[in-house]
Design a protein around this motif. Sequence first.
Motif, PDB file in Angstrom:
ATOM      1  N   ALA A  30     -28.210   6.607  26.656  1.00 45.21           N
ATOM      2  CA  ALA A  30     -27.007   5.902  25.927  1.00 45.21           C
ATOM      3  C   ALA A  30     -26.616   6.853  24.829  1.00 45.21           C
ATOM      4  N   ALA A  31     -25.354   6.824  24.623  1.00 39.62           N
ATOM      5  CA  ALA A  31     -24.988   7.677  23.318  1.00 39.62           C
ATOM      6  C   ALA A  31     -25.316   7.023  22.107  1.00 39.62           C
ATOM      7  N   PRO A  32     -25.764   7.677  20.977  1.00 38.31           N
ATOM      8  CA  PRO A  32     -26.096   7.178  20.029  1.00 38.31           C
ATOM      9  C   PRO A  32     -24.938   6.485  19.297  1.00 38.31           C
ATOM     10  N   SER A  33     -25.112   5.391  18.581  1.00 38.24           N
ATOM     11  CA  SER A  33     -23.910   4.691  17.947  1.00 38.24           C
ATOM     12  C   SER A  33     -24.057   5.141  16.451  1.00 38.24           C
ATOM     13  N   GLY A  34     -23.321   5.999  15.875  1.00 45.38           N
ATOM     14  CA  GLY A  34     -23.181   6.515  14.803  1.00 45.38           C
ATOM     15  C   GLY A  34     -24.068   7.883  14.746  1.00 45.38           C
ATOM     16  N   ALA A  35     -24.054   8.513  13.354  1.00 40.31           N
ATOM     17  CA  ALA A  35     -24.697   9.724  13.639  1.00 40.31           C
ATOM     18  C   ALA A  35     -25.621   9.911  12.267  1.00 40.31           C
ATOM     19  N   ALA A  36     -26.077   8.882  11.762  1.00 36.53           N
ATOM     20  CA  ALA A  36     -27.102   8.964  10.565  1.00 36.53           C
ATOM     21  C   ALA A  36     -28.241   9.419  11.061  1.00 36.53           C
ATOM     22  N   GLN A  37     -29.017  10.377  10.048  1.00 38.92           N
ATOM     23  CA  GLN A  37     -30.314  11.171  10.481  1.00 38.92           C
ATOM     24  C   GLN A  37     -31.305   9.989  10.626  1.00 38.92           C
ATOM     25  N   ARG A  38     -31.085   8.952  11.302  1.00 40.66           N
ATOM     26  CA  ARG A  38     -32.148   7.925  11.532  1.00 40.66           C
ATOM     27  C   ARG A  38     -33.374   8.428  12.312  1.00 40.66           C
ATOM     28  N   ASP A  39     -33.061   9.327  13.308  1.00 37.57           N
ATOM     29  CA  ASP A  39     -34.345   9.790  14.108  1.00 37.57           C
ATOM     30  C   ASP A  39     -35.199  10.960  13.337  1.00 37.57           C
ATOM     31  N   GLY A  40     -34.886  11.143  12.070  1.00 35.81           N
ATOM     32  CA  GLY A  40     -35.482  12.083  11.247  1.00 35.81           C
ATOM     33  C   GLY A  40     -35.214  13.631  11.390  1.00 35.81           C
ATOM     34  N   PHE A  41     -34.112  13.918  12.035  1.00 32.28           N
ATOM     35  CA  PHE A  41     -33.752  15.237  12.096  1.00 32.28           C
ATOM     36  C   PHE A  41     -32.165  15.500  11.943  1.00 32.28           C
ATOM     37  N   HIS A  42     -31.740  16.384  11.324  1.00 30.86           N
ATOM     38  CA  HIS A  42     -30.512  17.010  11.043  1.00 30.86           C
ATOM     39  C   HIS A  42     -29.875  17.584  12.665  1.00 30.86           C
ATOM     40  N   ARG A  43     -28.753  17.074  12.791  1.00 32.14           N
ATOM     41  CA  ARG A  43     -28.008  17.859  13.926  1.00 32.14           C
ATOM     42  C   ARG A  43     -26.492  18.195  13.403  1.00 32.14           C
ATOM     43  N   VAL A  44     -26.677  19.525  13.316  1.00 28.50           N
ATOM     44  CA  VAL A  44     -25.496  20.069  12.602  1.00 28.50           C
ATOM     45  C   VAL A  44     -24.559  20.873  13.369  1.00 28.50           C
ATOM     46  N   GLY A  45     -23.507  20.942  13.512  1.00 23.95           N
ATOM     47  CA  GLY A  45     -22.570  21.592  14.219  1.00 23.95           C
ATOM     48  C   GLY A  45     -21.313  22.248  13.628  1.00 23.95           C
ATOM     49  N   TYR A  46     -20.972  23.549  13.642  1.00 19.19           N
ATOM     50  CA  TYR A  46     -19.942  24.245  12.888  1.00 19.19           C
ATOM     51  C   TYR A  46     -18.817  24.071  13.785  1.00 19.19           C
ATOM     52  N   PHE A  47     -17.552  23.822  13.196  1.00 22.68           N
ATOM     53  CA  PHE A  47     -16.475  23.445  13.885  1.00 22.68           C
ATOM     54  C   PHE A  47     -15.631  24.522  13.185  1.00 22.68           C
ATOM     55  N   THR A  48     -14.979  25.121  14.145  1.00 18.75           N
ATOM     56  CA  THR A  48     -14.160  26.312  13.476  1.00 18.75           C
ATOM     57  C   THR A  48     -12.647  26.162  13.575  1.00 18.75           C
ATOM     58  N   GLN A  49     -12.022  26.484  12.191  1.00 20.04           N
ATOM     59  CA  GLN A  49     -10.439  26.021  12.079  1.00 20.04           C
ATOM     60  C   GLN A  49      -9.751  26.712  13.138  1.00 20.04           C
ATOM     61  N   TRP A  50     -10.174  27.914  13.530  1.00 26.59           N
ATOM     62  CA  TRP A  50      -9.199  28.589  14.469  1.00 26.59           C
ATOM     63  C   TRP A  50      -9.466  28.363  15.865  1.00 26.59           C
ATOM     64  N   GLY A  51     -10.511  27.347  16.230  1.00 26.47           N
ATOM     65  CA  GLY A  51     -10.608  26.980  17.599  1.00 26.47           C
ATOM     66  C   GLY A  51      -9.472  26.247  18.238  1.00 26.47           C
ATOM     67  N   ILE A  52      -8.634  25.702  17.248  1.00 31.43           N
ATOM     68  CA  ILE A  52      -7.457  25.015  17.748  1.00 31.43           C
ATOM     69  C   ILE A  52      -6.509  25.845  18.498  1.00 31.43           C
ATOM     70  N   TYR A  53      -6.458  27.378  18.211  1.00 35.44           N
ATOM     71  CA  TYR A  53      -5.545  28.122  18.688  1.00 35.44           C
ATOM     72  C   TYR A  53      -5.753  28.498  20.205  1.00 35.44           C
ATOM     73  N   GLY A  54      -6.250  29.809  20.398  1.00 32.79           N
ATOM     74  CA  GLY A  54      -6.449  30.207  21.673  1.00 32.79           C
ATOM     75  C   GLY A  54      -7.390  29.471  22.475  1.00 32.79           C
ATOM     76  N   ARG A  55      -8.710  29.205  21.795  1.00 31.24           N
ATOM     77  CA  ARG A  55      -9.626  28.370  22.526  1.00 31.24           C
ATOM     78  C   ARG A  55      -9.197  26.755  22.816  1.00 31.24           C
ATOM     79  N   ALA A  56      -8.214  26.519  22.279  1.00 31.23           N
ATOM     80  CA  ALA A  56      -7.636  24.913  22.819  1.00 31.23           C
ATOM     81  C   ALA A  56      -8.731  23.922  22.411  1.00 31.23           C
ATOM     82  N   PHE A  57      -9.443  24.067  21.074  1.00 33.41           N
ATOM     83  CA  PHE A  57     -10.512  23.331  20.901  1.00 33.41           C
ATOM     84  C   PHE A  57     -10.195  22.237  19.582  1.00 33.41           C
ATOM     85  N   PRO A  58      -9.532  21.179  19.747  1.00 33.63           N
ATOM     86  CA  PRO A  58      -9.140  20.370  18.480  1.00 33.63           C
ATOM     87  C   PRO A  58     -10.282  19.544  18.284  1.00 33.63           C
ATOM     88  N   VAL A  59     -10.236  18.899  17.185  1.00 32.96           N
ATOM     89  CA  VAL A  59     -11.309  17.947  16.876  1.00 32.96           C
ATOM     90  C   VAL A  59     -11.545  16.775  17.767  1.00 32.96           C
TER      91      VAL A  59
END
Length: 441
Positions: A30-59
């Motif tokens: 099941a997908a985690p409900s919320g994203a607080a670091q309750r499991d003891g690990f940070h899970r960090v993802g970079y979102f690129t502002q330019w991804g909305i253009y050619g890559r068609a990757f919106p938020v």
Amino acid sequence: MRGTFPRRLATVVTALTVLAAGTPVAAAQAAPSGAAQRDGFHRVGYFTQWGIYGRAFPVKKLDTSGAAARLTHINYAFGDVTADGLCASGDVWADYQRPVSAEESVDGVADAAGESLNGNFDQLRKLKAKHPGLRVLLSLGGWSWSTYFSDAARTPESRRAFVTSCVDRFVKGDLPVVGEVGGAGSAAGVFDGIDLDWEWPGSAGEPGNVVRPEDKQNFTALVAEFRRQLDGYGRVTRKHYELTAFLPANPAAMDAGFETRKIFKDLDFATVQGYDFHGTWEPVTNQQSALRRPAAAPDNPDFTVDRAIGGWLDRGAPRGKLVLGIPYYGQGWTGVTGGGNGLFQPATGPATGTWAPGNEDYKVLKNLPAQGYRVHRDLRSGHAWLFDGTTFWTYDDPVTVLQKTLYIRKERLGGAMVWSLDGDDDRATLTRTIAAGLRTR
């Protein structure tokens, strides 16, 4: 070597087999409900502002793919460090001016005329409302916009002015007015802190960067000034604003630019470069993100994850504050000769990539086995590659990503970071794998 490949292979092999077949372990969870670091690990993802253009990757794709539910942090890349030593939006149109349609909006509601905030910033605010506990940091600099970091950090006065501009603009949300958008507090609540991506204090990055011998001490002072101002504003809002930094894998850059023990007193955590160890700036195929040095590697010592993490631990970094970077892209060569499996062989140049020569997203590379490429892997060294007899790609697939989560757990590190989220497929297979590998319950 700090770590050895886990000997619990009997337990791990089933998961590796499932992942190699293309089914992420997390698919059955099941997908985690919320994203607080309750499991003891940070899970960090970079979102690129330019991804909305050619890559068609919106938020919105962070939500529909399942990635947002499995992350603790999103680093928004990038804010600019200007020639006059202040913080600025890297792309005003993408950041907060562009009207977002209902089809592309996180909540299905289109931006309307007269609103003070549009673009990615407004979508991030909506994403946080849908995923309570998810933290969003504004990342400053990056490879292209680190040019004037040294100037901004040079004196107490320049540091104070720079940090104030960053806190005012992005943490308090006082965006410059552009047309109908922006204004005091227009982006309030979007960002929960700052990520410093100065590449690199005291040593060369992109050609043209300002570099000074005193960058090392000035970076320490800059981190301290950010901590002081973020904590000061946090006392007003009764909230902790996070401060992180992106750190190099090269031991020479570690020594040239960072007073390790001092900066970690003020950082919540730091992400460590776990990729770009080798690439098409070299004439021979190689690994770009291996856990450990392959036995036949031409370089000894070589750049590896274990060497990078070990370098920071040796310099006094607390292991619980080190977050390992994982690539969602591969490095590729073509014109490979020498036979065998293609590894450590001469090549004529970079392979053709969608966005840049020698560079390709995981979501494209994962389909190459159906096009005549063979998957090769070195489980002990923790790296994989694709080869069709002529073209070679070094990349991270779910098997290697799972291995890296095992390494993070074994070394008691702070978690995983990825560059960048738009390289994953529409099911967020790699992000799901990280979440599965770092779950503790």
